[in-house]
Design a protein around this motif. Structure first.
Motif, PDB file in Angstrom:
ATOM      1  N   GLY A 194       0.932  -1.226   0.116  1.00 15.93           N
ATOM      2  CA  GLY A 194       0.094  -0.108  -0.019  1.00 15.93           C
ATOM      3  C   GLY A 194       0.840   1.402  -0.060  1.00 15.93           C
ATOM      4  N   LYS A 195       2.011   1.266  -0.329  1.00 18.69           N
ATOM      5  CA  LYS A 195       2.779   2.570  -0.246  1.00 18.69           C
ATOM      6  C   LYS A 195       2.568   3.485  -1.362  1.00 18.69           C
ATOM      7  CE  LYS A 195       7.074   0.547  -1.010  1.00 18.69           C
ATOM      8  NZ  LYS A 195       6.640  -0.719  -1.099  1.00 18.69           N
ATOM      9  N   THR A 196       2.262   2.941  -2.754  1.00 23.62           N
ATOM     10  CA  THR A 196       1.762   3.753  -3.586  1.00 23.62           C
ATOM     11  C   THR A 196       0.560   4.197  -3.511  1.00 23.62           C
ATOM     12  OG1 THR A 196       3.211   2.525  -5.381  1.00 23.62           O
ATOM     13  CG2 THR A 196       1.608   3.885  -6.124  1.00 23.62           C
ATOM     14  N   PHE A 197      -0.432   3.513  -2.918  1.00 22.58           N
ATOM     15  CA  PHE A 197      -1.705   3.731  -2.554  1.00 22.58           C
ATOM     16  C   PHE A 197      -1.647   4.926  -1.424  1.00 22.58           C
ATOM     17  CE2 PHE A 197      -5.940   4.070  -1.046  1.00 22.58           C
ATOM     18  CZ  PHE A 197      -6.799   3.157  -1.748  1.00 22.58           C
ATOM     19  N   MET A 198      -0.852   4.953  -0.658  1.00 24.11           N
ATOM     20  CA  MET A 198      -0.732   5.952   0.310  1.00 24.11           C
ATOM     21  C   MET A 198      -0.291   7.551  -0.227  1.00 24.11           C
ATOM     22  SD  MET A 198      -1.564   6.933   3.387  1.00 24.11           S
ATOM     23  CE  MET A 198      -2.068   5.483   3.869  1.00 24.11           C
ATOM     24  N   LEU A 199       0.874   7.217  -1.339  1.00 27.79           N
ATOM     25  CA  LEU A 199       1.265   8.293  -2.035  1.00 27.79           C
ATOM     26  C   LEU A 199       0.133   8.823  -2.822  1.00 27.79           C
ATOM     27  CD1 LEU A 199       4.940   7.055  -3.344  1.00 27.79           C
ATOM     28  CD2 LEU A 199       4.281   8.505  -1.344  1.00 27.79           C
ATOM     29  N   ASN A 200      -0.555   8.387  -3.474  1.00 25.43           N
ATOM     30  CA  ASN A 200      -1.626   8.746  -4.124  1.00 25.43           C
ATOM     31  C   ASN A 200      -2.690   9.513  -3.419  1.00 25.43           C
ATOM     32  OD1 ASN A 200      -0.757   8.136  -6.599  1.00 25.43           O
ATOM     33  ND2 ASN A 200      -1.931   5.932  -6.444  1.00 25.43           N
ATOM     34  N   CYS A 201      -3.060   8.840  -1.969  1.00 28.59           N
ATOM     35  CA  CYS A 201      -3.863   9.787  -1.182  1.00 28.59           C
ATOM     36  C   CYS A 201      -3.203  11.082  -0.979  1.00 28.59           C
ATOM     37  CB  CYS A 201      -3.871   8.796   0.207  1.00 28.59           C
ATOM     38  SG  CYS A 201      -4.787   7.506   0.135  1.00 28.59           S
ATOM     39  N   ILE A 202      -1.898  11.003  -0.620  1.00 25.94           N
ATOM     40  CA  ILE A 202      -1.391  12.404  -0.313  1.00 25.94           C
ATOM     41  C   ILE A 202      -1.476  13.318  -1.189  1.00 25.94           C
ATOM     42  CG2 ILE A 202       0.554  13.533   0.566  1.00 25.94           C
ATOM     43  CD1 ILE A 202       1.258  10.988   2.114  1.00 25.94           C
ATOM     44  N   ALA A 203      -1.022  12.702  -2.518  1.00 32.60           N
ATOM     45  CA  ALA A 203      -1.023  13.642  -3.798  1.00 32.60           C
ATOM     46  C   ALA A 203      -2.354  14.174  -4.016  1.00 32.60           C
ATOM     47  CB  ALA A 203      -0.407  12.850  -5.016  1.00 32.60           C
ATOM     48  N   LYS A 204      -3.118  13.447  -3.907  1.00 29.44           N
ATOM     49  CA  LYS A 204      -4.602  13.889  -4.301  1.00 29.44           C
ATOM     50  C   LYS A 204      -5.185  15.110  -3.358  1.00 29.44           C
ATOM     51  CE  LYS A 204      -9.357  13.013  -5.243  1.00 29.44           C
ATOM     52  NZ  LYS A 204      -9.751  14.323  -5.659  1.00 29.44           N
ATOM     53  N   GLU A 205      -4.811  14.884  -2.048  1.00 30.55           N
ATOM     54  CA  GLU A 205      -5.295  15.798  -1.077  1.00 30.55           C
ATOM     55  C   GLU A 205      -4.486  17.117  -1.306  1.00 30.55           C
ATOM     56  OE1 GLU A 205      -7.653  15.307   2.445  1.00 30.55           O
ATOM     57  OE2 GLU A 205      -7.505  14.179   0.915  1.00 30.55           O
ATOM     58  N   LEU A 206      -3.363  17.059  -1.856  1.00 27.48           N
ATOM     59  CA  LEU A 206      -2.502  18.651  -2.175  1.00 27.48           C
ATOM     60  C   LEU A 206      -2.823  19.077  -3.509  1.00 27.48           C
ATOM     61  CD1 LEU A 206       0.708  17.528  -0.001  1.00 27.48           C
ATOM     62  CD2 LEU A 206      -0.954  19.118   0.643  1.00 27.48           C
ATOM     63  N   ILE A 207      -2.993  18.341  -4.259  1.00 28.22           N
ATOM     64  CA  ILE A 207      -3.273  18.590  -5.573  1.00 28.22           C
ATOM     65  C   ILE A 207      -4.917  19.440  -5.499  1.00 28.22           C
ATOM     66  CG2 ILE A 207      -4.091  17.856  -7.911  1.00 28.22           C
ATOM     67  CD1 ILE A 207      -1.974  15.983  -7.649  1.00 28.22           C
ATOM     68  N   ASP A 208      -5.382  19.078  -4.798  1.00 32.09           N
ATOM     69  CA  ASP A 208      -7.041  19.489  -4.665  1.00 32.09           C
ATOM     70  C   ASP A 208      -6.828  20.835  -4.102  1.00 32.09           C
ATOM     71  OD1 ASP A 208      -7.933  17.502  -5.925  1.00 32.09           O
ATOM     72  OD2 ASP A 208      -8.820  16.679  -4.278  1.00 32.09           O
ATOM     73  N   GLU A 209      -5.735  21.055  -3.093  1.00 28.79           N
ATOM     74  CA  GLU A 209      -5.470  22.235  -2.604  1.00 28.79           C
ATOM     75  C   GLU A 209      -4.699  23.168  -3.229  1.00 28.79           C
ATOM     76  OE1 GLU A 209      -3.889  21.803   1.627  1.00 28.79           O
ATOM     77  OE2 GLU A 209      -5.466  20.310   1.965  1.00 28.79           O
ATOM     78  N   ASN A 210      -4.425  22.917  -4.687  1.00 28.94           N
ATOM     79  CA  ASN A 210      -3.588  23.788  -5.636  1.00 28.94           C
ATOM     80  C   ASN A 210      -2.247  23.774  -5.430  1.00 28.94           C
ATOM     81  OD1 ASN A 210      -5.083  24.683  -7.549  1.00 28.94           O
ATOM     82  ND2 ASN A 210      -6.060  26.447  -6.374  1.00 28.94           N
ATOM     83  N   VAL A 211      -1.649  22.735  -4.639  1.00 29.85           N
ATOM     84  CA  VAL A 211      -0.384  22.620  -4.333  1.00 29.85           C
ATOM     85  C   VAL A 211       0.387  22.228  -5.492  1.00 29.85           C
ATOM     86  CG1 VAL A 211       1.613  21.439  -2.882  1.00 29.85           C
ATOM     87  CG2 VAL A 211      -0.608  22.332  -2.020  1.00 29.85           C
ATOM     88  N   ALA A 212       1.606  22.601  -5.896  1.00 28.53           N
ATOM     89  CA  ALA A 212       2.323  22.129  -7.064  1.00 28.53           C
ATOM     90  C   ALA A 212       3.097  20.848  -6.907  1.00 28.53           C
ATOM     91  CB  ALA A 212       3.362  23.077  -7.734  1.00 28.53           C
ATOM     92  N   VAL A 213       2.490  19.787  -7.287  1.00 26.44           N
ATOM     93  CA  VAL A 213       2.987  18.351  -7.144  1.00 26.44           C
ATOM     94  C   VAL A 213       3.402  17.668  -8.205  1.00 26.44           C
ATOM     95  CG1 VAL A 213       2.202  16.036  -6.176  1.00 26.44           C
ATOM     96  CG2 VAL A 213       1.335  18.272  -5.233  1.00 26.44           C
ATOM     97  N   VAL A 214       4.663  17.321  -8.361  1.00 28.34           N
ATOM     98  CA  VAL A 214       5.021  16.411  -9.166  1.00 28.34           C
ATOM     99  C   VAL A 214       5.264  14.967  -8.907  1.00 28.34           C
ATOM    100  CG1 VAL A 214       7.008  15.896 -10.791  1.00 28.34           C
ATOM    101  CG2 VAL A 214       6.433  18.340 -10.432  1.00 28.34           C
ATOM    102  N   TYR A 215       4.523  14.066  -9.512  1.00 25.38           N
ATOM    103  CA  TYR A 215       4.690  12.689  -9.081  1.00 25.38           C
ATOM    104  C   TYR A 215       5.232  11.966 -10.154  1.00 25.38           C
ATOM    105  CZ  TYR A 215       2.639   8.261  -7.261  1.00 25.38           C
ATOM    106  OH  TYR A 215       2.441   7.181  -6.517  1.00 25.38           O
ATOM    107  N   GLN A 216       6.453  11.101  -9.777  1.00 25.51           N
ATOM    108  CA  GLN A 216       6.962  10.402 -10.954  1.00 25.51           C
ATOM    109  C   GLN A 216       7.719   9.144 -10.344  1.00 25.51           C
ATOM    110  OE1 GLN A 216       8.414  11.445 -14.322  1.00 25.51           O
ATOM    111  NE2 GLN A 216       6.358  11.735 -13.883  1.00 25.51           N
ATOM    112  N   THR A 217       7.760   8.162 -11.049  1.00 24.40           N
ATOM    113  CA  THR A 217       8.436   7.056 -10.716  1.00 24.40           C
ATOM    114  C   THR A 217       9.934   7.234 -10.867  1.00 24.40           C
ATOM    115  OG1 THR A 217       8.408   5.766 -12.738  1.00 24.40           O
ATOM    116  CG2 THR A 217       6.608   5.183 -11.396  1.00 24.40           C
ATOM    117  N   ALA A 218      10.724   6.638  -9.917  1.00 21.74           N
ATOM    118  CA  ALA A 218      12.185   7.023 -10.247  1.00 21.74           C
ATOM    119  C   ALA A 218      12.593   6.711 -11.600  1.00 21.74           C
ATOM    120  CB  ALA A 218      12.946   6.235  -9.257  1.00 21.74           C
TER     121      ALA A 218
END
Ligand SMILES: [Zn+2]
Length: 324
Positions: A194-218
């Motif tokens: 569930g690591k990636t799932f949890m990263l997605n949870c955090i990303a979604k929450e912050l993207i919704d708050e207009n935070v500039a998020v870059v999400y990439q696999t290494a």
């Protein structure tokens, strides 16, 4: 790249138009409900005009001071009326979706606002294509029920207790995201926890708050770095710079395959630069901290890892569990 900027500029234009229309709507509503406010607004604008005229014709400090005092008093009266009628005192002020740049995309010093960076990141990293995943994998769909309540091997606690802790930490990460607190998280543990799932949870929450998020696999990040070496076009450069400049960088699936390569050290330089600037980064990896220190012996690596709070994921492979 020009198209991207044109598209974004257009979004700001539309937003500013919308702000104006919304304000007009609110004015109409208030003028109908509290007619005195319409009178007050008329007085304020005529005083404003008077002050302008006197400044041009014969600047008299006393007269100006008098006009400003009158305007100030009228504004107070207007606020009082709004509050008395159960409206907020700023109900008739300009409103923006981003108050930092007033929906222009740029700050006073001419630099790009974080909301502009968020839009660019969304366009260039195709974060909008991720929306399907983010709709499925977020805190609302996160189900603690799939984690076993049995203490796991030598861990001393159950995967469920562990996930409750991870959840709490992730929430704290989000809630204190704008604070300067050096909080970077390193999710580690075998795949299917569930690591990636949890990263997605955090990303979604912050993207919704207009935070500039870059999400990439290494892996994709290395691709971009390599690609930029051979093809220095504008898109590559903007994308590359965003790795440094975005508010949150998420590197998913950092693995052993990158050890000893020059590009791998570039990833660490990026993370290191971000740490020095106080920008936050999340990393997930299948390696344990011991393996990480063994693999990445370089000084930069160890300094970088010291700045991360390691969070262990463990338990049965959830992918097998869900599919069975
Ligand atoms: Zn802004």
């Amino acid at each position: 790249m020009k198209d991207v900027f044109r598209k974004i500029e257009r979004e700001y234009e539309l937003q500013r138009d919308k702000n104006k229309r919304d304000l007009e709507d609110r004015k109409r509503e208030i003028y109908a409900e509290i007619p005195q406010i319409k009178k007050i607004d008329e007085c304020i604008s005529s005083l404003g005009f008077q002050s302008l005229r006197s400044q041009v014709k014969s600047p008299s400090l006393d007269e100006l001071r008098k006009i400003n005092e009158d305007i100030y008093a009228l504004r107070g009266e207007k606020e009082r009326l709004l509050l008395e009628n159960d409206y907020s005192r700023d109900y008739l002020d300009d409103s923006y979706s981003c108050y930092d740049c007033k929906d222009t995309g740029f700050l006073e010093d001419g630099s790009r606002c974080h909301c502009m960076q968020a839009k660019i990141a969304r366009e260039l990293y195709y974060i909008s294509n991720m929306s399907y995943t983010l709709d499925k994998e977020n805190f609302n769909t996160f189900d603690l029920g799939i984690f076993s309540r049995e203490p796991y091997k030598n861990e001393g606690i159950s995967p469920r207790e562990n996930m409750e802790m991870v959840l709490k930490l992730s929430r704290r990460f989000i809630n204190t995201f704008k604070d300067k607190n050096d909080m970077n998280l390193l999710f580690y543990g075998p795949t299917g926890q569930g690591k990636t799932f949890m990263l997605n949870c955090i990303a979604k929450e912050l993207i919704d708050e207009n935070v500039a998020v870059v999400y990439q696999t290494a892996f994709n990040m290395l691709d971009l770095i390599e690609d930029r070496k051979f093809r220095r076009n504008e898109i590559n450069s903007v994308k590359y710079n965003l790795l440094f400049d975005c508010e949150l960088l998420i590197i998913d699936d950092l693995g052993i395959e990158f050890t000893n390569s020059f590009t791998a050290s570039e990833i660490f330089n990026i993370v290191n630069t971000r740490i020095l600037r106080g920008s936050k980064t999340l990393i997930s990896t299948n390696l344990s901290p011991d393996e990480l220190t063994a693999k990445y012996t370089d000084r930069v690596f160890s300094r970088v890892f010291q700045k991360f709070e390691p969070i262990k994921f463990f338990g049965e492979d959830l992918r097998l569990k869900i599919n069975s």
